[in-house]
Scaffold this motif. Sequence first.
Motif, mmCIF file in Angstrom:
data_model
loop_
_atom_site.group_PDB
_atom_site.id
_atom_site.type_symbol
_atom_site.label_atom_id
_atom_site.label_comp_id
_atom_site.label_asym_id
_atom_site.label_seq_id
_atom_site.Cartn_x
_atom_site.Cartn_y
_atom_site.Cartn_z
ATOM 1 N N HIS A 182 0.803 -1.223 0.000
ATOM 2 C CA HIS A 182 0.000 0.000 0.000
ATOM 3 C C HIS A 182 0.837 1.275 0.000
ATOM 4 O O HIS A 182 0.395 2.309 -0.497
ATOM 5 N N TRP A 183 2.055 1.242 0.564
ATOM 6 C CA TRP A 183 2.846 2.469 0.597
ATOM 7 C C TRP A 183 3.296 2.893 -0.808
ATOM 8 O O TRP A 183 3.633 4.045 -1.013
ATOM 9 N N GLU A 184 3.263 1.956 -1.755
ATOM 10 C CA GLU A 184 3.512 2.336 -3.147
ATOM 11 C C GLU A 184 2.213 2.738 -3.844
ATOM 12 O O GLU A 184 2.195 3.658 -4.672
ATOM 13 N N LEU A 185 1.112 2.080 -3.477
ATOM 14 C CA LEU A 185 -0.181 2.417 -4.072
ATOM 15 C C LEU A 185 -0.612 3.839 -3.724
ATOM 16 O O LEU A 185 -1.167 4.555 -4.556
ATOM 17 N N ILE A 186 -0.382 4.249 -2.476
ATOM 18 C CA ILE A 186 -0.846 5.574 -2.074
ATOM 19 C C ILE A 186 -0.081 6.684 -2.804
ATOM 20 O O ILE A 186 -0.624 7.766 -3.038
ATOM 21 N N LYS A 187 1.165 6.401 -3.176
ATOM 22 C CA LYS A 187 1.913 7.367 -3.985
ATOM 23 C C LYS A 187 1.417 7.369 -5.424
ATOM 24 O O LYS A 187 1.252 8.430 -6.041
ATOM 25 N N ILE A 221 -3.223 9.479 -2.745
ATOM 26 C CA ILE A 221 -4.353 9.495 -1.813
ATOM 27 C C ILE A 221 -3.929 9.651 -0.347
ATOM 28 O O ILE A 221 -4.754 10.007 0.492
ATOM 29 N N ILE A 222 -2.682 9.377 -0.028
ATOM 30 C CA ILE A 222 -2.160 9.577 1.325
ATOM 31 C C ILE A 222 -0.744 10.103 1.188
ATOM 32 O O ILE A 222 0.035 9.602 0.379
ATOM 33 N N ASP A 223 -0.420 11.129 1.978
ATOM 34 C CA ASP A 223 0.873 11.785 1.841
ATOM 35 C C ASP A 223 1.605 11.782 3.182
ATOM 36 O O ASP A 223 1.272 12.554 4.092
ATOM 37 N N PHE A 224 2.596 10.907 3.294
ATOM 38 C CA PHE A 224 3.385 10.829 4.522
ATOM 39 C C PHE A 224 4.420 11.956 4.594
ATOM 40 O O PHE A 224 4.713 12.460 5.676
ATOM 41 N N GLU A 225 4.970 12.331 3.460
ATOM 42 C CA GLU A 225 5.982 13.380 3.447
ATOM 43 C C GLU A 225 5.389 14.720 3.881
ATOM 44 O O GLU A 225 6.011 15.471 4.641
ATOM 45 N N LEU A 226 4.185 15.012 3.405
ATOM 46 C CA LEU A 226 3.528 16.250 3.803
ATOM 47 C C LEU A 226 3.202 16.229 5.299
ATOM 48 O O LEU A 226 3.355 17.234 5.992
ATOM 49 N N GLY A 227 2.754 15.074 5.804
ATOM 50 C CA GLY A 227 2.494 14.944 7.240
ATOM 51 C C GLY A 227 3.751 15.147 8.060
ATOM 52 O O GLY A 227 3.725 15.781 9.124
ATOM 53 N N ASN A 228 4.874 14.632 7.559
ATOM 54 C CA ASN A 228 6.145 14.793 8.259
ATOM 55 C C ASN A 228 6.572 16.258 8.286
ATOM 56 O O ASN A 228 7.119 16.759 9.281
ATOM 57 N N LYS A 229 6.289 16.975 7.177
ATOM 58 C CA LYS A 229 6.609 18.393 7.110
ATOM 59 C C LYS A 229 5.787 19.203 8.110
ATOM 60 O O LYS A 229 6.324 20.061 8.826
ATOM 61 N N VAL A 230 4.487 18.917 8.179
ATOM 62 C CA VAL A 230 3.582 19.709 9.009
ATOM 63 C C VAL A 230 3.664 19.322 10.478
ATOM 64 O O VAL A 230 3.591 20.175 11.359
ATOM 65 N N GLY A 235 5.125 15.523 11.856
ATOM 66 C CA GLY A 235 6.241 14.613 12.070
ATOM 67 C C GLY A 235 5.889 13.250 11.533
ATOM 68 O O GLY A 235 4.793 13.027 10.998
ATOM 69 N N ALA A 236 6.797 12.294 11.683
ATOM 70 C CA ALA A 236 6.558 10.937 11.195
ATOM 71 C C ALA A 236 5.351 10.326 11.898
ATOM 72 O O ALA A 236 5.173 10.490 13.105
ATOM 73 N N GLY A 237 4.529 9.621 11.128
ATOM 74 C CA GLY A 237 3.374 8.946 11.710
ATOM 75 C C GLY A 237 2.120 9.782 11.776
ATOM 76 O O GLY A 237 1.151 9.384 12.434
ATOM 77 N N PHE A 238 2.111 10.939 11.074
ATOM 78 C CA PHE A 238 0.936 11.817 11.031
ATOM 79 C C PHE A 238 0.592 12.136 9.569
ATOM 80 O O PHE A 238 0.850 13.242 9.094
ATOM 81 N N PRO A 239 0.045 11.171 8.832
ATOM 82 C CA PRO A 239 -0.151 11.377 7.392
ATOM 83 C C PRO A 239 -1.333 12.281 7.059
ATOM 84 O O PRO A 239 -2.253 12.449 7.854
ATOM 85 N N PHE A 240 -1.296 12.851 5.853
ATOM 86 C CA PHE A 240 -2.434 13.532 5.250
ATOM 87 C C PHE A 240 -3.190 12.532 4.381
ATOM 88 O O PHE A 240 -2.574 11.803 3.592
ATOM 89 N N TYR A 241 -4.505 12.490 4.500
ATOM 90 C CA TYR A 241 -5.360 11.737 3.584
ATOM 91 C C TYR A 241 -5.931 12.734 2.581
ATOM 92 O O TYR A 241 -6.449 13.781 2.973
ATOM 93 N N LYS A 242 -5.856 12.400 1.288
ATOM 94 C CA LYS A 242 -6.194 13.366 0.254
ATOM 95 C C LYS A 242 -7.190 12.763 -0.748
ATOM 96 O O LYS A 242 -7.142 11.551 -1.033
ATOM 97 N N GLY A 243 -8.059 13.627 -1.285
ATOM 98 C CA GLY A 243 -8.952 13.215 -2.360
ATOM 99 C C GLY A 243 -9.753 11.970 -2.022
ATOM 100 O O GLY A 243 -10.433 11.904 -0.999
ATOM 101 N N LYS A 244 -9.648 10.963 -2.885
ATOM 102 C CA LYS A 244 -10.399 9.730 -2.665
ATOM 103 C C LYS A 244 -9.921 8.973 -1.430
ATOM 104 O O LYS A 244 -10.679 8.195 -0.848
ATOM 105 N N GLY A 245 -8.688 9.214 -1.034
ATOM 106 C CA GLY A 245 -8.210 8.597 0.208
ATOM 107 C C GLY A 245 -8.947 9.136 1.410
ATOM 108 O O GLY A 245 -9.347 8.386 2.314
ATOM 109 N N ALA A 246 -9.158 10.458 1.437
ATOM 110 C CA ALA A 246 -9.901 11.080 2.537
ATOM 111 C C ALA A 246 -11.360 10.641 2.517
ATOM 112 O O ALA A 246 -11.960 10.376 3.567
#
Length: 424
Positions: free
Chosen positions: A144-149, A153-162, A164-175
């Motif tokens: 799934h970590w390749e599917l979400i890219k 639909i889910i952005d771990f890098e953006l969550g890490n920016k805002v 930290g690690a382990g706080f993902p953003f859910y986007k579009g159809k993922g949300a």
Amino acid sequence: MLELNRIRNNRESVVKALEKRRFADAQNLIASIIQLDDDRKTTQGKNDEVLSEANSLSKEIGALMKSGQKDEANKIKDKSAALKAESKDLSEKLSTIEEELKQLLYKIPNTPNSDVPDGATPDDNAVVYEHGISPKLGAGAVPHWELIKKYDIIDFELGNKVTGAGFPFYKGKGARLQRAMVNFFLDEAVKMGYVEVQPPIMINEDSGYGTGQLPDKDGQMYHITQENYFLIPTAEVPITNMYRDVIVDPRQLPIKHVGFTPCFRREAGSWGAHVRGLNRLHQFDKVEIVQVQHPDNSYDALKDMCAYVQGLLEKLGLQYRVLNLCGGDLGFTAAQTFDMEVYSAAQEKWLEVSSVSNFETYQANRLKLRFKDENKKTQLCHTLNGSALALPRILAAILENNQTEEGIKIPEVLVPYTGFDMIN
């Protein structure tokens, strides 16, 4: 926590049960608890005697003063003052003993039910049921970590920016898929008679002690130090604490609640390749079911709750298995726990998505959650809770197991909630 009378009256059976869960130094800790309780009783008895004598002297002083024997009364006053000072010292000693006793009782986990398998590690958990077959994925199937890219639909890098690690953003159809699962789980629970509540996601210290997260899970919770609040690890905590210091009418039982909340866990030291992507997060969504039960009915309720969670997994079309956790893998407060795991075909591993537990009287004793039986005698309730369901690993399994060349197929039961049947 365990009831003190039970520890005193069933010392050896309690020690044996704690040894089943591989609890270190059970014998010595139980001995310390009983010794402290003996000291408490002795101190309480001595204080009662001193207070009784002081009260008698007060009456005697009053009578002497009324009869004009002031000198005699003054002589007795000195003795009365000494007794009151002694009582104050004894009361302070008693408070210290009671606090020490309470802190020791907090260190004792729940005793396992007799049906809990013996064992020390998760490898000793007993698989009691399996359902479904593994989906056959195409040659290009990925985790799934390749599917979400791929589908953004889910952005771990953006969550890490805002954050930290382990706080993902859910986007579009993922949300939208996240929201669909939450609404589906809530609607299904309400159909089964659970009353929905939307609890706070922060708790005070008393609530943490009430359901057993404190002091056991202190290091795993996020702590807001200024107000001394804690971010909840699960909706179980605020929902169960609704009934702290409550004597419920037995006609109300069972009390059944469902709640959706974000959950927060530090999970210190748990990161690694085996927990990539959605497999473990610091913040995640979960729908929780909670019951307050009559002791005679709690294990039937545990079976019903497990069957309910299994029904959700079947409606989602997921392969799953049920594990009866062994003594060594049992949670601190639980008397018996069944874990539900779904199979991730892309990762080729089982992922825990639900734990359903009976705590018997352990939480209720901390909470002072009681009812009066037919003889008007106060009894402790039993409490139960279960994930129904935790979303991240369910989402991971749905993405991985339903991937096709055209995209990811949405389970049929979720389509009315998502408004789409494919992620592509």
